[in-house]
Design an enzyme around this catalytic site. Structure first.
Site, PDB file in Angstrom:
ATOM      1  N   ASN A  81       0.829  -1.198   0.000  1.00  0.00           N
ATOM      2  CA  ASN A  81       0.000   0.000   0.000  1.00  0.00           C
ATOM      3  C   ASN A  81       0.875   1.264   0.000  1.00  0.00           C
ATOM      4  O   ASN A  81       1.998   1.240  -0.484  1.00  0.00           O
ATOM      5  CB  ASN A  81      -1.013  -0.013   1.155  1.00  0.00           C
ATOM      6  CG  ASN A  81      -2.354   0.570   0.751  1.00  0.00           C
ATOM      7  OD1 ASN A  81      -2.443   1.678   0.260  1.00  0.00           O
ATOM      8  ND2 ASN A  81      -3.407  -0.207   0.953  1.00  0.00           N
ATOM      9  N   ARG A  82       0.356   2.354   0.531  1.00  0.00           N
ATOM     10  CA  ARG A  82       0.968   3.663   0.314  1.00  0.00           C
ATOM     11  C   ARG A  82       1.698   4.210   1.544  1.00  0.00           C
ATOM     12  O   ARG A  82       1.278   3.987   2.678  1.00  0.00           O
ATOM     13  CB  ARG A  82      -0.102   4.671  -0.124  1.00  0.00           C
ATOM     14  CG  ARG A  82      -0.622   4.398  -1.520  1.00  0.00           C
ATOM     15  CD  ARG A  82      -1.799   5.291  -1.869  1.00  0.00           C
ATOM     16  NE  ARG A  82      -2.132   5.179  -3.288  1.00  0.00           N
ATOM     17  CZ  ARG A  82      -2.933   4.217  -3.790  1.00  0.00           C
ATOM     18  NH1 ARG A  82      -3.478   3.316  -2.986  1.00  0.00           N
ATOM     19  NH2 ARG A  82      -3.169   4.174  -5.090  1.00  0.00           N
ATOM     20  N   HIS A 108       3.277   0.319  -2.855  1.00  0.00           N
ATOM     21  CA  HIS A 108       3.788  -1.060  -2.911  1.00  0.00           C
ATOM     22  C   HIS A 108       5.316  -1.107  -2.965  1.00  0.00           C
ATOM     23  O   HIS A 108       5.905  -1.951  -3.636  1.00  0.00           O
ATOM     24  CB  HIS A 108       3.172  -1.827  -4.073  1.00  0.00           C
ATOM     25  CG  HIS A 108       1.688  -1.988  -3.981  1.00  0.00           C
ATOM     26  ND1 HIS A 108       1.025  -2.110  -2.776  1.00  0.00           N
ATOM     27  CD2 HIS A 108       0.728  -2.054  -4.946  1.00  0.00           C
ATOM     28  CE1 HIS A 108      -0.278  -2.244  -3.009  1.00  0.00           C
ATOM     29  NE2 HIS A 108      -0.483  -2.201  -4.305  1.00  0.00           N
ATOM     30  N   HIS A 179      -1.959  -9.637  -3.112  1.00  0.00           N
ATOM     31  CA  HIS A 179      -2.804  -8.749  -3.916  1.00  0.00           C
ATOM     32  C   HIS A 179      -3.563  -9.545  -4.988  1.00  0.00           C
ATOM     33  O   HIS A 179      -3.685  -9.092  -6.132  1.00  0.00           O
ATOM     34  CB  HIS A 179      -1.934  -7.666  -4.561  1.00  0.00           C
ATOM     35  CG  HIS A 179      -2.650  -6.400  -4.905  1.00  0.00           C
ATOM     36  ND1 HIS A 179      -3.724  -6.359  -5.764  1.00  0.00           N
ATOM     37  CD2 HIS A 179      -2.447  -5.112  -4.511  1.00  0.00           C
ATOM     38  CE1 HIS A 179      -4.132  -5.113  -5.899  1.00  0.00           C
ATOM     39  NE2 HIS A 179      -3.379  -4.332  -5.138  1.00  0.00           N
ATOM     40  N   SER A 180      -4.067 -10.712  -4.617  1.00  0.00           N
ATOM     41  CA  SER A 180      -4.860 -11.480  -5.579  1.00  0.00           C
ATOM     42  C   SER A 180      -6.196 -10.801  -5.851  1.00  0.00           C
ATOM     43  O   SER A 180      -6.822 -10.248  -4.944  1.00  0.00           O
ATOM     44  CB  SER A 180      -5.106 -12.899  -5.061  1.00  0.00           C
ATOM     45  OG  SER A 180      -3.922 -13.664  -5.167  1.00  0.00           O
ATOM     46  N   TYR A 181      -6.591 -10.850  -7.110  1.00  0.00           N
ATOM     47  CA  TYR A 181      -7.868 -10.316  -7.567  1.00  0.00           C
ATOM     48  C   TYR A 181      -8.843 -11.487  -7.689  1.00  0.00           C
ATOM     49  O   TYR A 181      -8.648 -12.367  -8.533  1.00  0.00           O
ATOM     50  CB  TYR A 181      -7.725  -9.659  -8.936  1.00  0.00           C
ATOM     51  CG  TYR A 181      -7.004  -8.338  -8.973  1.00  0.00           C
ATOM     52  CD1 TYR A 181      -7.678  -7.181  -9.366  1.00  0.00           C
ATOM     53  CD2 TYR A 181      -5.646  -8.228  -8.666  1.00  0.00           C
ATOM     54  CE1 TYR A 181      -7.025  -5.955  -9.445  1.00  0.00           C
ATOM     55  CE2 TYR A 181      -4.984  -7.016  -8.740  1.00  0.00           C
ATOM     56  CZ  TYR A 181      -5.680  -5.876  -9.130  1.00  0.00           C
ATOM     57  OH  TYR A 181      -5.016  -4.670  -9.203  1.00  0.00           O
ATOM     58  N   ASP A 251     -11.822   1.238  -2.418  1.00  0.00           N
ATOM     59  CA  ASP A 251     -10.362   1.091  -2.402  1.00  0.00           C
ATOM     60  C   ASP A 251      -9.881   1.678  -1.090  1.00  0.00           C
ATOM     61  O   ASP A 251      -9.219   2.706  -1.046  1.00  0.00           O
ATOM     62  CB  ASP A 251      -9.732   1.814  -3.601  1.00  0.00           C
ATOM     63  CG  ASP A 251      -8.231   1.531  -3.734  1.00  0.00           C
ATOM     64  OD1 ASP A 251      -7.730   0.636  -3.026  1.00  0.00           O
ATOM     65  OD2 ASP A 251      -7.570   2.212  -4.548  1.00  0.00           O
ATOM     66  N   GLU A 314      -6.792  -7.302   0.711  1.00  0.00           N
ATOM     67  CA  GLU A 314      -5.376  -7.152   1.021  1.00  0.00           C
ATOM     68  C   GLU A 314      -5.208  -6.948   2.527  1.00  0.00           C
ATOM     69  O   GLU A 314      -5.338  -5.830   3.031  1.00  0.00           O
ATOM     70  CB  GLU A 314      -4.784  -5.972   0.253  1.00  0.00           C
ATOM     71  CG  GLU A 314      -4.952  -6.060  -1.250  1.00  0.00           C
ATOM     72  CD  GLU A 314      -4.767  -4.703  -1.908  1.00  0.00           C
ATOM     73  OE1 GLU A 314      -3.667  -4.122  -1.749  1.00  0.00           O
ATOM     74  OE2 GLU A 314      -5.709  -4.217  -2.562  1.00  0.00           O
TER      75      GLU A 314
END
Length: 350
Positions: A81-82, A108, A179-181, A251, A314
């Site tokens: 993340n940020r 990331h 980070h799987s979608y 998000d 996540e």
């Protein structure tokens, strides 16, 4: 257990060979993990009719993961993340990171991603694969060297567990995630807007227009962020609510109630396949991301991934927590063990 055959997964830009490792349980569930990026490439889950459905987005080979910029299937580190301002201070020393998000912030961990490197496979059996990445002092701008170990385990309860372990040789920041979608109707089946999500969280952390948390911990009560009783993703995703406008949909980070215990924190229910996914973790937060910025992304098996064609769970320390003393802190001290688990359990409902 017998080992499965290791298959080729193409070559990287610098000519290194990547491989694919298959895990399988007695129920016919399969997980495919690559040593390129330690990414989760495929996850085949039986649906309500017993048919195998691949529920994660992905690419056909290592080249696809090298080219992709959406962290699909990725193990993200050293810090997921940020981080606002692309820098932080630790023990009185300032550290600068890549400004790869809006030209101002770090996302990331910058441009030298863990998920775009070849990992070393340390152990592989039919039910698990363990991978290791050596991260030097100064790697991505972070202090301290460490060996990051990631183990995927698939058990006969249809649970895929991801176990992270590392011991840094200096105080540092560590905040790993996967980070799987996920699309429980199948990776190539369109949007997830009819998936129903339940989340055991009374609060979330609002962010500014650049997705950097403000430091506020806000109640979900009476907002489109309230998933405690279950909510269909598409019902309020475009509501006129500032956090949703800023994020172009969901998000955001939610504040979990597990208090450090490994516990069930979330659930997603498909609208077509009958597949249900339960999410377990010992981490304090989870970022729910509805793939708002995918745009006809070329995926595996000829798929084209459209906006909102998946949802990510996540598990993490909150974004930018290093700058907010009221958030749980992702600092791991020299010689201490960073260890965390996240698991995805699958079942079906008629």
């Amino acid at each position: 257990m017998e080992k499965h055959a290791v298959t080729g997964f193409g070559t990287t830009k610098d000519g290194k060979e990547a491989h694919l490792y298959t895990l399988e349980n007695k129920n016919g569930m399969k997980a495919y993990v690559s040593d390129f990026g330690a990414v989760l490439v495929r996850l085949l889950v039986p649906d309500q009719e017993g048919k195998a459905v691949d529920v994660v987005l992905g690419y056909d080979d290592a080249a696809g993961y090298e080219q992709g910029d959406a962290a699909v299937g990725a193990v993200v580190g050293r810090n997921a993340n940020r981080i606002g301002g692309a820098g932080f201070e630790l023990n009185g020393v300032s550290y600068e990171l890549d400004k790869n998000d809006n030209g101002k912030n770090n996302l990331h961990s910058g441009l030298n991603y863990y998920h775009k490197r070849l990992w070393e496979v340390k152990d592989y059996e039919a039910d698990h694969v363990s991978l290791m990445l050596h991260s030097l002092d100064g790697d991505q701008g972070y202090p301290g060297a460490l060996d990051m170990h990631v183990t995927y385990t698939l058990d006969d309860d249809n649970t895929l567990t991801i176990h992270y372990e590392a011991v840094p040789d200096q105080d540092t920041v560590i905040n790993m995630t996967n980070h799987s979608y996920f699309n429980l109707n199948g990776h190539d089946s369109g949007t997830v807007l009819n998936h129903k999500v339940t989340l055991n969280a009374d609060f979330f952390t609002p962010a500014d227009e650049e997705s950097i948390p403000t430091g506020e911990i806000r109640s979900v009560e009476g907002t489109p962020m309230d998933f405690r009783a279950g909510r269909v993703l598409g019902d309020d995703i475009d509501a006129d609510y500032e956090p949703l406008r800023f994020g172009s949909g969901y998000d955001h980070n939610w504040v979990l109630k597990n208090e450090g215990r490994f516990d069930k924190v979330a659930e997603a229910v498909s609208d077509k396949s009958g597949i249900v996914m339960e999410v377990y973790t010992d981490l304090p937060g989870v970022q729910i991301y509805t793939a708002n910025f995918l745009d006809d992304e070329p995926g595996k098996d000829g798929a084209s991934y459209i906006r909102r064609s998946a949802v990510c769970f996540e598990t993490q320390y909150y974004p930018d927590s290093i700058h907010h003393d009221n958030f749980p802190q992702p600092v791991c001290r020299k010689g201490e063990k960073y260890e965390t688990r996240t698991a995805y359990r699958f079942l079906t409902r008629k």
